[in-house]
Design an enzyme around this catalytic site. Structure first.
Site, PDB file in Angstrom:
ATOM      1  N   GLU A 104       0.835  -1.210   0.000  1.00 49.70           N
ATOM      2  CA  GLU A 104       0.000   0.000   0.000  1.00 49.70           C
ATOM      3  C   GLU A 104       0.870   1.260   0.000  1.00 49.70           C
ATOM      4  O   GLU A 104       0.785   2.114   0.882  1.00 49.70           O
ATOM      5  CB  GLU A 104      -0.976  -0.016   1.167  1.00 49.70           C
ATOM      6  CG  GLU A 104      -2.039  -1.099   1.015  1.00 49.70           C
ATOM      7  CD  GLU A 104      -3.186  -1.003   1.989  1.00 49.70           C
ATOM      8  OE1 GLU A 104      -4.332  -1.314   1.599  1.00 49.70           O
ATOM      9  OE2 GLU A 104      -2.955  -0.619   3.152  1.00 49.70           O
ATOM     10  N   GLU A 110      -5.945  -6.881  -2.058  1.00 51.25           N
ATOM     11  CA  GLU A 110      -6.624  -6.908  -0.772  1.00 51.25           C
ATOM     12  C   GLU A 110      -8.065  -6.447  -0.942  1.00 51.25           C
ATOM     13  O   GLU A 110      -8.322  -5.444  -1.615  1.00 51.25           O
ATOM     14  CB  GLU A 110      -5.960  -5.963   0.241  1.00 51.25           C
ATOM     15  CG  GLU A 110      -4.576  -6.331   0.679  1.00 51.25           C
ATOM     16  CD  GLU A 110      -4.071  -5.391   1.769  1.00 51.25           C
ATOM     17  OE1 GLU A 110      -4.903  -4.750   2.454  1.00 51.25           O
ATOM     18  OE2 GLU A 110      -2.840  -5.295   1.932  1.00 51.25           O
TER      19      GLU A 110
END
Length: 345
Positions: A174, A280
């Site tokens: 991320e 995710e």
């Protein structure tokens, strides 16, 4: 003492799941043939907490009420891939290289495909924090780049020595504003973030030339974030094979967020001519009907685009308040919820 106990536990996992092989390359030889869709679209889960959960006595059950090993259960529910995070030197030992290897061996022996997720931290790397490992804190930038290279190479070489070939490798987790702050903070020095990414990329390719390297950002529904980061990487010579995305909608927002995600995917493919992976996703476990509808729509629509490589649910096996995480896909008794049915389509 705690770390020693965990080390002993991990070694026991190695002896439990690693068997001797007489073949020349020491490749794993599963007892059971690989079944299901083991190529093409990836339907998977990040189960990085699994060994820690097992050490705490957490059990998993199939629909018939039979206790079942978690990865085998996920495979029976239609999943063909496993994602595993790896930290540099976590204080409690979980998700370090050894722990990741144990889980990767189990997944590999089941014939499941593997995505390795390098956080380049001793703990969570995410949009709010991208902390350097303690042992890297005082390195010069050049030495920090070499640390990324060496750590990536060390972990992947260990996998290779066990006859395990990951299909995808994330260099950072991320990283919507870069990684290894502050040296690699993208809004302060995009060129240095690109350089760190490239050291990771090249290290992956040196060990596994066929593996696809993923650069993973949060909020996959926000096109402007992705354009900014990947334009910045491109303009600074950054390399990647796959753009990874996270998406965590609420029951009343998933339709619009899926629409925006698909729009972003189409733009990324057109703009950068690369693959896309939903690395995710998740939704609260007690909203299983909404989660099922969301996941069914997400999987169906992403499969329509040949550049979309797959969808991974983040830690679906979590239940009964594990780590206070509420976005698993198992109920309070350890049974898969309806949400998991979306992966059997």
């Amino acid at each position: 003492m705690k770390i020693q106990k965990i080390t002993i536990l991990l070694i026991s996992f190695v002896f439990l799941f690693v068997s001797c092989s007489d073949n020349e390359d020491n490749k794993p030889l599963p007892e059971n043939p690989v079944v299901g869709d083991m190529c093409g679209f990836a339907k998977g889960a990040d189960v990085s907490w699994l060994t820690e959960m097992e050490s705490a006595g957490i059990l998993f059950y199939n629909a018939e009420g039979n206790k079942t090993e978690c990865m085998s259960l996920l495979k029976s529910l239609g999943m063909n891939s496993i994602r595993l995070r790896v930290w540099v030197n976590p204080t409690d030992g979980w998700c370090n290289k050894t722990d990741m290897l144990v889980k990767a061996k189990r997944a590999n022996d089941l014939g499941m495909r593997i995505l390795v997720d390098f956080h380049y931290s001793d703990s969570w790397a995410d949009p709010s924090k991208q902390s350097k490992p303690v042992s890297w804190e005082n390195l010069s930038f050049d030495d920090l780049c070499l640390a990324v290279k060496d750590h990536t190479s060390e972990v992947l070489t260990a996998l290779n020595n066990w006859g395990i070939s990951p299909e995808w490798v994330q260099v950072g987790n991320e990283t919507g504003n870069g990684m290894l702050w502050s040296d690699g903070k993208a809004d302060e020095n995009m060129a240095q973030y690109a350089s760190l990414t490239n050291y990771g990329y090249d290290a992956v390719k040196a060990v596994f030339p066929e593996a696809k390297v993923v650069v993973h950002l949060q909020e996959g529904n926000k096109n402007s974030k992705f354009r900014w980061l990947f334009d910045g990487l491109k303009n600074n010579g950054g390399k990647w094979d796959v753009i990874g995305m996270s998406l965590y909608p609420e029951p009343d927002t998933w339709q619009s967020m899926n629409d925006d995600l698909i729009s972003n995917i189409n733009d990324m493919v057109s703009r950068y001519a690369c693959g896309i992976m939903i690395c995710e996703t998740g939704m609260n476990w007690d909203g299983e009907d909404a989660a099922y509808n969301f996941l069914s729509d997400l999987i169906t629509r992403t499969k329509l685009n040949d550049s979309c490589l797959g969808v991974f649910y983040w830690e679906p096996q979590c239940y009964n308040g594990w780590k206070e995480y509420q976005k698993g896909a198992f109920d309070e008794a350890g049974y898969p919820t309806k949400a998991m049915d979306a992966f059997s389509k």
